[in-house]
Scaffold this motif. Sequence first.
Motif, mmCIF file in Angstrom:
data_model
loop_
_atom_site.group_PDB
_atom_site.id
_atom_site.type_symbol
_atom_site.label_atom_id
_atom_site.label_comp_id
_atom_site.label_asym_id
_atom_site.label_seq_id
_atom_site.Cartn_x
_atom_site.Cartn_y
_atom_site.Cartn_z
ATOM 1 N N GLU A 9 -14.679 -3.013 0.952
ATOM 2 C CA GLU A 9 -14.745 -1.658 1.523
ATOM 3 C C GLU A 9 -13.399 -1.230 2.103
ATOM 4 O O GLU A 9 -12.410 -1.240 1.403
ATOM 5 C CB GLU A 9 -15.894 -1.564 2.531
ATOM 6 C CG GLU A 9 -17.208 -1.717 1.780
ATOM 7 C CD GLU A 9 -18.427 -1.882 2.643
ATOM 8 O OE1 GLU A 9 -18.325 -1.840 3.873
ATOM 9 O OE2 GLU A 9 -19.498 -2.067 2.058
ATOM 10 N N LYS A 10 -13.379 -0.940 3.426
ATOM 11 C CA LYS A 10 -12.123 -0.421 3.993
ATOM 12 C C LYS A 10 -10.998 -1.449 3.983
ATOM 13 O O LYS A 10 -9.838 -1.118 4.128
ATOM 14 C CB LYS A 10 -12.356 0.023 5.445
ATOM 15 C CG LYS A 10 -13.027 1.372 5.535
ATOM 16 C CD LYS A 10 -13.044 1.845 6.970
ATOM 17 C CE LYS A 10 -13.712 3.187 7.073
ATOM 18 N NZ LYS A 10 -14.347 3.386 8.373
ATOM 19 N N ARG A 11 -11.378 -2.714 3.871
ATOM 20 C CA ARG A 11 -10.354 -3.766 3.893
ATOM 21 C C ARG A 11 -9.993 -4.243 2.473
ATOM 22 O O ARG A 11 -9.454 -5.317 2.310
ATOM 23 C CB ARG A 11 -10.834 -4.928 4.767
ATOM 24 C CG ARG A 11 -10.732 -4.615 6.262
ATOM 25 C CD ARG A 11 -11.519 -5.567 7.111
ATOM 26 N NE ARG A 11 -12.945 -5.413 6.874
ATOM 27 C CZ ARG A 11 -13.701 -6.280 6.216
ATOM 28 N NH1 ARG A 11 -13.204 -7.403 5.800
ATOM 29 N NH2 ARG A 11 -14.973 -6.020 6.024
ATOM 30 N N SER A 12 -10.336 -3.449 1.470
ATOM 31 C CA SER A 12 -10.017 -3.824 0.084
ATOM 32 C C SER A 12 -8.503 -3.823 -0.135
ATOM 33 O O SER A 12 -7.782 -3.103 0.550
ATOM 34 C CB SER A 12 -10.642 -2.816 -0.885
ATOM 35 O OG SER A 12 -12.033 -2.838 -0.751
ATOM 36 N N TYR A 13 -8.062 -4.632 -1.069
ATOM 37 C CA TYR A 13 -6.621 -4.652 -1.376
ATOM 38 C C TYR A 13 -6.378 -5.191 -2.785
ATOM 39 O O TYR A 13 -7.205 -5.896 -3.335
ATOM 40 C CB TYR A 13 -5.845 -5.490 -0.351
ATOM 41 C CG TYR A 13 -6.318 -6.914 -0.183
ATOM 42 C CD1 TYR A 13 -5.722 -7.963 -0.883
ATOM 43 C CD2 TYR A 13 -7.373 -7.216 0.678
ATOM 44 C CE1 TYR A 13 -6.160 -9.268 -0.706
ATOM 45 C CE2 TYR A 13 -7.816 -8.516 0.853
ATOM 46 C CZ TYR A 13 -7.211 -9.537 0.158
ATOM 47 O OH TYR A 13 -7.641 -10.821 0.330
ATOM 48 N N PRO A 14 -5.215 -4.821 -3.344
ATOM 49 C CA PRO A 14 -4.880 -5.294 -4.684
ATOM 50 C C PRO A 14 -4.082 -6.596 -4.674
ATOM 51 O O PRO A 14 -3.333 -6.857 -3.732
ATOM 52 C CB PRO A 14 -4.015 -4.162 -5.242
ATOM 53 C CG PRO A 14 -3.341 -3.602 -4.030
ATOM 54 C CD PRO A 14 -4.249 -3.821 -2.844
ATOM 55 N N ILE A 15 -4.268 -7.383 -5.731
ATOM 56 C CA ILE A 15 -3.388 -8.533 -5.992
ATOM 57 C C ILE A 15 -2.649 -8.166 -7.271
ATOM 58 O O ILE A 15 -3.284 -7.891 -8.292
ATOM 59 C CB ILE A 15 -4.210 -9.818 -6.264
ATOM 60 C CG1 ILE A 15 -5.177 -10.126 -5.117
ATOM 61 C CG2 ILE A 15 -3.296 -11.006 -6.525
ATOM 62 C CD1 ILE A 15 -6.270 -11.140 -5.496
#
Length: 356
Positions: A9-15
């Motif tokens: 959710e709000k803490r999603s991030y890409p690698i």
Amino acid sequence: MKTINVNLEKRSYPIYVENGLIKEIPSILKDHNKDQKWIIISQHRLMEFFGFELMNQLKQAGYSVDYITVPTGETAKSILEFNRIISQMIEMKCDRSTTILALGGGVVGDAAGFVASSFMRGIDYYQIPTTLLAMVDSSIGGKTGINIAEGKNLVGAIYQPKGVFVDPTILESLPKEEVVSGLGEILKYGAIKDATFFSATSQHLENIDAFPFEDAIARSCEIKATIVSQDEREGGLRRLLNFGHTIGHALEAHFGYGQIRHGDAVSYGMISAGWISKELGLLKKDDYKTFKQSILRLPLPILNKFDPVSLLPFIKNDKKTISGQLHFVILNQIGSADTTEKVTDELLLNSMKIIQ
Ligand SMILES: NC(=O)c1ccc[n+]([C@@H]2O[C@H](COP(=O)([O-])OP(=O)(O)OC[C@H]3O[C@@H](n4cnc5c(N)ncnc54)[C@H](O)[C@@H]3O)[C@@H](O)[C@H]2O)c1
Ligand SMILES: [Zn+2]
């Protein structure tokens, strides 16, 4: 460029995974540069290898950047070092808008991530992993922490980075033994989630110099990201990532941290866990044989003699033990893992005899 998302959710991030990616960092982060101070946390040698170049590129692109180094080894993950980093950041006039770039292996990532989680109640950070272990494991999932005299990683936080930049060409300077240790973790991902990946990885071990790092790292990150997205705080599914780690951690604790590499200990731990899976009637005998032979394609260091009985207390004290109950990760087949509470001391002891 491969982009894998950790969906939280709000803490999603890409690698991001790509050969040569480190040069792209200033342009990828452009929209996140709001004139704040950026701090690279790294180790002296790594600054010389890639850090100063990254810093210059960031400066040329208009970023305000400084850097802090920590010692090599587990000492970097100490309260003393934590204190020192925070003091330096205050001296450098860092504030709530400051963003950290953690450039290093798991040691730097864990320490810098913990600083990010607590400095002024939490600031943004990105991971730029430089060891294979950090690229496929420690930089993803937000586990940060430091050690205290009573044990490793006993103080920490789950605090997700804003992004992870994986540049496999960085591995060129990494000592071969560190690469081998990381390959153990890559085999683990195949073992618990993807039989085809497991077998392809093990075949590539015949010639490690030609190993397809970019693809294997991306697949490993994908598996870890999927698991973390479903179980951030290790309530169930994330435990499967501990396959090979119960006995692996015990070997590390018994021989002393730094005496045996983490990934190597996990590789031996996986052989024991595979054997237990066979003894419990889960993993077929032939599959166990294939499994063990595949792992032994890794040029692992020979284990010094040890008495399995002396490892039992470490297994009982493992953080993964919940209310005295050991949740042991087993294989139903290669590519499919589960946890069981049925592992007796006798099974544990016998499983350690076969890795001697
Ligand atoms: N947070 C997590 O989820 C998680 C998961 C697994 C392990 N860990 C932690 O990770 C740590 C181990 O990490 P590690 O295995 O990456 O060890 P490390 O960070 O100590 O790195 C190993 C050595 O390699 C050097 N090095 C790093 N990158 C290099 C490069 N590209 N070229 C040349 N030298 C390089 C380092 O300076 C160091 O001396 C442990 O503290 C462990 O607890 C954390
Ligand atoms: Zn591990």
